[in-house]
Design an enzyme around this catalytic site. Structure first.
Site, PDB file in Angstrom:
ATOM      1  N   SER A   1       6.259  -1.342   8.695  1.00  0.00           N
ATOM      2  CA  SER A   1       7.287  -1.119   9.556  1.00  0.00           C
ATOM      3  C   SER A   1       8.530  -1.134   8.551  1.00  0.00           C
ATOM      4  O   SER A   1       8.425  -1.665   7.390  1.00  0.00           O
ATOM      5  CB  SER A   1       7.336  -2.487  10.374  1.00  0.00           C
ATOM      6  OG  SER A   1       8.838  -2.508  11.033  1.00  0.00           O
TER       7      SER A   1
ATOM      8  N   LYS B   1      -2.915   5.857  -4.023  1.00  0.00           N
ATOM      9  CA  LYS B   1      -3.996   6.844  -4.013  1.00  0.00           C
ATOM     10  C   LYS B   1      -3.885   8.279  -4.428  1.00  0.00           C
ATOM     11  O   LYS B   1      -2.698   8.593  -4.695  1.00  0.00           O
ATOM     12  CB  LYS B   1      -4.089   6.916  -2.507  1.00  0.00           C
ATOM     13  CG  LYS B   1      -4.057   5.760  -1.720  1.00  0.00           C
ATOM     14  CD  LYS B   1      -4.297   6.063  -0.026  1.00  0.00           C
ATOM     15  CE  LYS B   1      -3.623   4.671   0.741  1.00  0.00           C
ATOM     16  NZ  LYS B   1      -2.331   4.659   0.998  1.00  0.00           N
TER      17      LYS B   1
ATOM     18  N   TYR C   1       2.746  10.072  -0.391  1.00  0.00           N
ATOM     19  CA  TYR C   1       4.043   9.409   0.464  1.00  0.00           C
ATOM     20  C   TYR C   1       5.315   9.798  -0.113  1.00  0.00           C
ATOM     21  O   TYR C   1       6.363   9.567   0.581  1.00  0.00           O
ATOM     22  CB  TYR C   1       3.746   7.857   0.600  1.00  0.00           C
ATOM     23  CG  TYR C   1       2.569   7.333   1.245  1.00  0.00           C
ATOM     24  CD1 TYR C   1       1.711   8.331   2.022  1.00  0.00           C
ATOM     25  CD2 TYR C   1       2.123   6.083   1.419  1.00  0.00           C
ATOM     26  CE1 TYR C   1       0.388   8.052   2.420  1.00  0.00           C
ATOM     27  CE2 TYR C   1       1.109   5.789   1.863  1.00  0.00           C
ATOM     28  CZ  TYR C   1       0.031   6.673   2.612  1.00  0.00           C
ATOM     29  OH  TYR C   1      -1.006   6.011   3.227  1.00  0.00           O
TER      30      TYR C   1
ATOM     31  N   ASP D   1       0.751  -1.216  -0.049  1.00  0.00           N
ATOM     32  CA  ASP D   1       0.119   0.074   0.158  1.00  0.00           C
ATOM     33  C   ASP D   1       0.955   1.259   0.056  1.00  0.00           C
ATOM     34  O   ASP D   1       1.610   1.267   0.794  1.00  0.00           O
ATOM     35  CB  ASP D   1      -0.963   0.015   1.437  1.00  0.00           C
ATOM     36  CG  ASP D   1      -1.716   1.025   1.380  1.00  0.00           C
ATOM     37  OD1 ASP D   1      -2.864   1.051   0.555  1.00  0.00           O
ATOM     38  OD2 ASP D   1      -1.548   2.178   2.061  1.00  0.00           O
TER      39      ASP D   1
ATOM     40  N   ASN E   1       4.959  -9.146  12.008  1.00  0.00           N
ATOM     41  CA  ASN E   1       3.493  -8.652  11.724  1.00  0.00           C
ATOM     42  C   ASN E   1       3.120  -9.769  10.759  1.00  0.00           C
ATOM     43  O   ASN E   1       1.667  -9.401  10.515  1.00  0.00           O
ATOM     44  CB  ASN E   1       3.579  -7.260  11.245  1.00  0.00           C
ATOM     45  CG  ASN E   1       4.168  -6.301  12.197  1.00  0.00           C
ATOM     46  OD1 ASN E   1       4.235  -6.602  13.421  1.00  0.00           O
ATOM     47  ND2 ASN E   1       4.603  -5.113  11.711  1.00  0.00           N
TER      48      ASN E   1
ATOM     49  N   HIS F   1      -7.900   9.616  -1.898  1.00  0.00           N
ATOM     50  CA  HIS F   1      -7.225   9.435  -0.413  1.00  0.00           C
ATOM     51  C   HIS F   1      -8.035  10.066   0.722  1.00  0.00           C
ATOM     52  O   HIS F   1      -7.985   9.521   1.842  1.00  0.00           O
ATOM     53  CB  HIS F   1      -5.851  10.249  -0.589  1.00  0.00           C
ATOM     54  CG  HIS F   1      -4.788   9.668   0.421  1.00  0.00           C
ATOM     55  ND1 HIS F   1      -3.355   9.614   0.018  1.00  0.00           N
ATOM     56  CD2 HIS F   1      -4.745   9.379   1.528  1.00  0.00           C
ATOM     57  CE1 HIS F   1      -2.767   9.321   1.101  1.00  0.00           C
ATOM     58  NE2 HIS F   1      -3.676   9.077   2.023  1.00  0.00           N
TER      59      HIS F   1
HETATM   60  N1  LIG Z   1      -5.429   6.199   3.861  1.00  0.00           N
HETATM   61  C1  LIG Z   1      -4.783   6.920   4.742  1.00  0.00           C
HETATM   62  O1  LIG Z   1      -4.841   8.177   4.849  1.00  0.00           O
HETATM   63  C2  LIG Z   1      -3.656   6.526   5.672  1.00  0.00           C
HETATM   64  C3  LIG Z   1      -3.222   7.038   6.777  1.00  0.00           C
HETATM   65  C4  LIG Z   1      -2.518   6.294   7.456  1.00  0.00           C
HETATM   66  C5  LIG Z   1      -1.981   4.983   7.028  1.00  0.00           C
HETATM   67  N2  LIG Z   1      -2.149   4.610   5.759  1.00  0.00           N
HETATM   68  C6  LIG Z   1      -1.752   3.278   5.336  1.00  0.00           C
HETATM   69  O2  LIG Z   1      -1.563   2.227   6.726  1.00  0.00           O
HETATM   70  C7  LIG Z   1      -0.200   1.935   6.788  1.00  0.00           C
HETATM   71  C8  LIG Z   1      -0.375   1.696   8.189  1.00  0.00           C
HETATM   72  O3  LIG Z   1      -0.503   2.929   9.003  1.00  0.00           O
HETATM   73  P1  LIG Z   1       0.723   3.522   9.809  1.00  0.00           P
HETATM   74  O4  LIG Z   1       1.751   3.788   9.088  1.00  0.00           O
HETATM   75  O5  LIG Z   1       0.061   4.611  10.556  1.00  0.00           O
HETATM   76  O6  LIG Z   1       1.046   2.953  11.097  1.00  0.00           O
HETATM   77  P2  LIG Z   1       0.965   1.263  11.876  1.00  0.00           P
HETATM   78  O7  LIG Z   1       1.272   0.049  10.951  1.00  0.00           O
HETATM   79  O8  LIG Z   1      -0.506   1.442  12.502  1.00  0.00           O
HETATM   80  O9  LIG Z   1       1.977   1.329  12.779  1.00  0.00           O
HETATM   81  C9  LIG Z   1       3.401   1.694  12.353  1.00  0.00           C
HETATM   82  C10 LIG Z   1       4.204   2.011  13.513  1.00  0.00           C
HETATM   83  O10 LIG Z   1       4.411   1.126  14.321  1.00  0.00           O
HETATM   84  C11 LIG Z   1       5.869   0.458  14.293  1.00  0.00           C
HETATM   85  N3  LIG Z   1       5.981  -0.970  14.658  1.00  0.00           N
HETATM   86  C12 LIG Z   1       5.311  -1.891  13.448  1.00  0.00           C
HETATM   87  N4  LIG Z   1       5.444  -2.931  13.745  1.00  0.00           N
HETATM   88  C13 LIG Z   1       5.941  -3.081  15.086  1.00  0.00           C
HETATM   89  C14 LIG Z   1       5.870  -4.180  15.893  1.00  0.00           C
HETATM   90  N5  LIG Z   1       5.812  -5.372  15.441  1.00  0.00           N
HETATM   91  N6  LIG Z   1       6.475  -4.012  17.113  1.00  0.00           N
HETATM   92  C15 LIG Z   1       6.803  -2.442  17.354  1.00  0.00           C
HETATM   93  N7  LIG Z   1       6.373  -1.451  16.572  1.00  0.00           N
HETATM   94  C16 LIG Z   1       6.292  -1.849  15.513  1.00  0.00           C
HETATM   95  C17 LIG Z   1       6.292   1.157  13.368  1.00  0.00           C
HETATM   96  O11 LIG Z   1       7.847   1.490  13.452  1.00  0.00           O
HETATM   97  P3  LIG Z   1       8.857   1.030  12.427  1.00  0.00           P
HETATM   98  O12 LIG Z   1       8.509   1.376  11.068  1.00  0.00           O
HETATM   99  O13 LIG Z   1      10.120   1.815  13.042  1.00  0.00           O
HETATM  100  O14 LIG Z   1       9.225  -0.270  12.898  1.00  0.00           O
HETATM  101  C18 LIG Z   1       5.764   2.181  13.092  1.00  0.00           C
HETATM  102  O15 LIG Z   1       6.195   3.381  14.149  1.00  0.00           O
HETATM  103  C19 LIG Z   1       0.438   3.106   6.390  1.00  0.00           C
HETATM  104  O16 LIG Z   1       1.532   2.874   6.283  1.00  0.00           O
HETATM  105  C20 LIG Z   1      -0.260   3.477   4.992  1.00  0.00           C
HETATM  106  O17 LIG Z   1       0.301   2.465   3.883  1.00  0.00           O
HETATM  107  C21 LIG Z   1      -3.223   5.216   5.230  1.00  0.00           C
END
Ligand SMILES: NC(=O)c1ccc[n+]([C@@H]2O[C@H](COP(=O)([O-])OP(=O)(O)OC[C@H]3O[C@@H](n4cnc5c(N)ncnc54)[C@H](OP(=O)(O)O)[C@@H]3O)[C@@H](O)[C@H]2O)c1
Length: 286
Positions: free
Chosen positions: A243, A81, A56, A51, A252, A114
């Site tokens: 991550s 997006k 980004y 994704d 994960n 988006h």
């Molecule tokens: N459509 C939208 O508006 C929108 C908005 C937000 C997100 N998204 C999508 O959803 C994805 C995920 O959401 P998100 O980026 O907000 O974050 P998330 O997946 O909820 O969390 C990621 C965070 O958690 C840490 N992490 C990941 N796995 C871990 C583990 N097993 N143990 C400890 N810490 C861990 C990562 O650190 P490290 O990377 O340092 O490991 C990062 O800081 C995005 O990347 C994007 O593709 C879409």
């Protein structure tokens, strides 16, 4: 509950397209070597769904990671997006071409609007979304996207869209984790044939603040991340964990050798608001 045995199991979208049940997130993953390497690591760990988004700024590196992985393009599900500056027919038609060029592919598997109410179009968002959706439908027809959907829409944005849409969105991508399940929205989407993708499934890291989750995870001999991602799947959501660390990317993905009990699902549902809530798309600053 969907069939949950491995990363490559799929949900079926309303137009018959199969989508792998876990996606790899790339928001805030810096473009360049980090994005390229993390995408390669994810594919090596078995993820078959990536994704990204135009905003980004890492589409080129994501594309480079896919190429370097050696995977056949057709064995991978790729989402990008449309950004908030392009909620006009012509701009949307141009934006998909730019994304495809950066990603180094001639189609994406899923193209999403988006945000439902960008500040630039706020005084006529309904008309702007209708115009944009017309472009999304033409992008679908052209084969540049195999499926189309939306992100950060609430029910009233969707109801407005349905007035002029020929095809309903196949996917809703929204903030979904134990701190905000957006129950009314996800039920509305399911009723309208849309799959609920869970962005920020780990609350962008904030779910690790929830002490109660640590106790549950310890009982299953699993990590908090694994328990929360499993919770997402058992709700029939499609989580998109991000991550940049190989070990976490692997962790994960290990979600298929345990099942949360009904009681624990309810316990986890009960953490509402503890680690943040979804942003209101009508009040976004962009
Ligand atoms: N459509 C939208 O508006 C929108 C908005 C937000 C997100 N998204 C999508 O959803 C994805 C995920 O959401 P998100 O980026 O907000 O974050 P998330 O997946 O909820 O969390 C990621 C965070 O958690 C840490 N992490 C990941 N796995 C871990 C583990 N097993 N143990 C400890 N810490 C861990 C990562 O650190 P490290 O990377 O340092 O490991 C990062 O800081 C995005 O990347 C994007 O593709 C879409």
């Amino acid at each position: 509950m969907a069939h949950l045995t491995k990363l490559t199991d799929t949900y079926t979208l309303s137009n018959g397209v199969e989508i792998p049940i876990v996606g790899f997130g790339t928001w805030q993953t810096p473009s360049g070597e980090v994005a390229k390497q993390s995408v390669e690591d994810a594919i090596a760990a078995g993820y078959r769904h990536i994704d990204t988004a135009a905003i980004y700024g890492n589409e080129e590196s994501v594309g480079a990671g896919i190429k370097a992985s050696g995977i056949n393009r057709h064995d991978l599900f790729l989402t990008t997006k449309l950004w908030n500056d392009s909620h006009e027919y012509k701009k949307a038609m141009a934006a998909i071409d730019t994304s495809l060029q950066k990603l180094g592919t001639d189609y994406v598997d899923l193209y999403l609007i988006h945000w439902g109410n960008p500040i630039k179009y706020r005084d006529h968002w309904e008309e702007a979304n209708a115009d944009t959706w017309r472009a999304m439908e033409d992008i679908l027809k052209s084969g540049k996207a195999r499926a189309i959907g939306i992100s950060n829409f609430r029910q009233h944005h969707l109801e407005a869209l349905f007035k002029t849409a020929s095809v309903k969105p196949m996917v809703n991508q929204s903030f979904l984790n134990p701190s905000d399940m957006q129950k009314d929205l996800t039920e509305f989407c399911t009723k309208n044939g849309m799959l609920n993708e869970a962005y920020s499934p780990l609350g962008t890291g904030r779910i690790f603040e929830i002490d109660g989750l640590k106790k549950i995870a310890a009982r299953y001999n699993k990590t908090v991340a694994q328990v929360v991602l499993r919770w997402s799947l058992q709700h029939d959501f499609l989580p998109l964990p991000k991550s940049v660390h190989k070990q976490r990317i692997i962790e994960n993905a290990q979600l298929f050798d345990f099942e949360l009990s009904h009681h624990d699902m309810e316990l986890i549902d009960g953490f509402h608001g503890v680690a943040g809530l979804a942003d209101n798309p009508d009040e976004s600053k962009f």
